[in-house]
Design a protein around this motif. Sequence first.
Motif, mmCIF file in Angstrom:
data_model
loop_
_atom_site.group_PDB
_atom_site.id
_atom_site.type_symbol
_atom_site.label_atom_id
_atom_site.label_comp_id
_atom_site.label_asym_id
_atom_site.label_seq_id
_atom_site.Cartn_x
_atom_site.Cartn_y
_atom_site.Cartn_z
ATOM 1 N N ASN A 126 -22.037 -18.925 7.719
ATOM 2 C CA ASN A 126 -22.366 -19.930 6.710
ATOM 3 C C ASN A 126 -21.191 -20.839 6.400
ATOM 4 O O ASN A 126 -21.353 -21.990 6.023
ATOM 5 N N PHE A 130 -22.274 -16.986 -0.241
ATOM 6 C CA PHE A 130 -23.666 -17.235 -0.615
ATOM 7 C C PHE A 130 -24.054 -16.305 -1.760
ATOM 8 O O PHE A 130 -23.291 -15.410 -2.150
ATOM 9 N N PHE A 146 -27.587 -20.448 -0.089
ATOM 10 C CA PHE A 146 -26.457 -20.495 0.847
ATOM 11 C C PHE A 146 -25.396 -21.497 0.413
ATOM 12 O O PHE A 146 -24.459 -21.772 1.162
ATOM 13 N N SER A 152 -27.782 -23.253 5.246
ATOM 14 C CA SER A 152 -28.669 -23.796 4.213
ATOM 15 C C SER A 152 -29.875 -24.512 4.789
ATOM 16 O O SER A 152 -30.961 -24.510 4.191
#
Length: 205
Positions: A126, A130, A146, A152
């Motif tokens: 990511n 998150f 996220f 996301s």
Amino acid sequence: FIISACGGKGNKNEETKALNPTDTLDKLLSIKNEAELIERFGAENVVWDTVFLAEGFKSMSTLLYKGTCDQVEIIWKNSKTKEGVKNVTLKAMYDETEEKYIAFSHWKTSYNIMLGTTLKELQDLNGTPFIFLGFGWDYGGFITEFNGGKLSKLPIELHMEYVNNENGITNSDYDMLMGDNEYNSDDAEAQRLNPVVVSISIINK
């Protein structure tokens, strides 16, 4: 469900899946209808059955490889004609004898996320921490945000759990991450616990 063979020496269905490593879970979104699913995977591997959801809800779904670690739930946009994939869900099976999830499947995703992917690995993918819900209830361990990271924009919903039960549910870090509350993946308790993905749902937007 109790699964006896989830690793390298599985049953015939599992061995067949292992011969198709280029197949990814998200490619199932392109299936037009149940007839195409049967043509591709065989009628013996496709079942129309009930699936149980959170808070006691249930729904009808097409199950692919029912009762194995490769079982996938397919919800159709038109449930009567079984056409147009709405979403596909892969869940880790639960071993009632050992009282733990078996976070393994031959299915992969094109997003480099699979059953068993850890919280730390997800955070790296990511690119930023998150948010997830605390454990111990119907929506426990679900990732809710996220935070604008690389994951996301993916049409994906993920559920994490703690699968290393050597210390059982008395693990103090697990206790600190319980209940209907939001937690950050970079919290010290979350980093030490390092739960893994036990459910992947990909949505056809």
